[in-house]
Design an enzyme around this catalytic site. Structure first.
Site, PDB file in Angstrom:
ATOM      1  N   ASP A  49       0.789  -1.256  -0.145  1.00  0.00           N
ATOM      2  CA  ASP A  49       0.056  -0.153  -0.108  1.00  0.00           C
ATOM      3  C   ASP A  49       0.855   1.398   0.016  1.00  0.00           C
ATOM      4  OD1 ASP A  49      -2.532   1.492   0.383  1.00  0.00           O
ATOM      5  OD2 ASP A  49      -1.574   1.940   2.172  1.00  0.00           O
ATOM      6  N   GLU A 121      -2.055  -5.422  -3.720  1.00  0.00           N
ATOM      7  CA  GLU A 121      -1.002  -4.567  -2.813  1.00  0.00           C
ATOM      8  C   GLU A 121       0.039  -5.432  -2.461  1.00  0.00           C
ATOM      9  OE1 GLU A 121      -4.042  -1.260  -1.165  1.00  0.00           O
ATOM     10  OE2 GLU A 121      -3.488  -2.738   0.127  1.00  0.00           O
TER      11      GLU A 121
END
Length: 227
Positions: A49, A121
């Protein structure tokens, strides 16, 4: 560790061949399929992320050297939010290679937006850990493609856009109501309705209440000709 044929094909789709194949396996392992010998992808998701955020922030600054922070922020959010990650994951067939427990497989985990977004992610982090930031940046920009160049100048999320549409016309903010909740606790399906003060409505379903509200807002914006 030699990867299976389906994981080798996945490497080709993302454009990165792993030096440490265990990183890819971990990135694709959901908590429902983890064990002491096979950790899940949550820690990689956390890192990925942040890597995605850095790459997208740099890309947006390079794309528009005159944009203000107020203009860049909604574009950034549109590119890094879970929905965008899940969309990219679907395009590269990530769901096909996810390692899931039986309960998640039975409940359609390979199609769930949250699982796909999290795993995307994690894959980003795996590439970063395997070959560094340059490799991760190259993969992200390749997979996100024209999304960066064509991100809406006013890339607000659907709920914000609908609220601003209503307020600009002197209406009260839209109201949201949970109409139904179905399915088992580990895989609920929420139906949410949204209503404007002028009586116009829409509804949508998703695996979380927040996602259902966003989907309902997007559906109503589409009816209004704004999406």
């Amino acid at each position: 560790m030699k990867l299976s044929a389906d994981l080798q094909a996945f490497e080709q789709r993302i454009g990165h061949r792993f030096n440490k194949s265990e990183l890819l396996i971990r990135a694709l392992t959901h908590g429902s399929a983890s064990s002491s010998a096979r950790p899940d992808n949550q820690r990689l998701e956390f890192l990925g992320d942040r890597v995605l955020g850095l790459v997208m922030a740099e890309a947006l600054l390079e794309q528009d050297t005159q944009a203000s922070e107020g203009q860049l922020a909604p574009r950034f959010n549109a590119l890094v939010r879970k929905e965008a990650c899940a969309e990219v994951a679907r395009e590269i067939g990530l769901g096909e290679v996810l390692k899931l427990g039986r309960s998640e497989m039975m409940s359609g985990g390979r199609r769930k937006q949250a699982l796909l977004g999290d795993a995307m992610e994690a894959v980003i982090a795996a590439v970063y850990r395997d070959a560094g930031l340059s490799a991760a940046r190259a993969m992200i920009l390749r997979l996100w493609g024209d999304r960066v160049a064509h991100v809406d100048t006013d890339a607000r999320d659907a709920k914000t856009a609908l609220q601003e549409w209503a307020q600009a016309r002197g209406q009260q903010p839209p109201s949201y109501q949970e109409l139904a909740r179905e399915g088992p606790d580990h895989a609920p399906v929420f139906t949410v309705g949204v209503r404007l003060e002028d009586g116009r409505t829409a509804k949508a379903q998703a695996n979380s209440k927040r996602q259902a509200e966003q989907a309902a807002a997007a559906a109503l914006m589409a009816k209004l000709g704004k999406r």
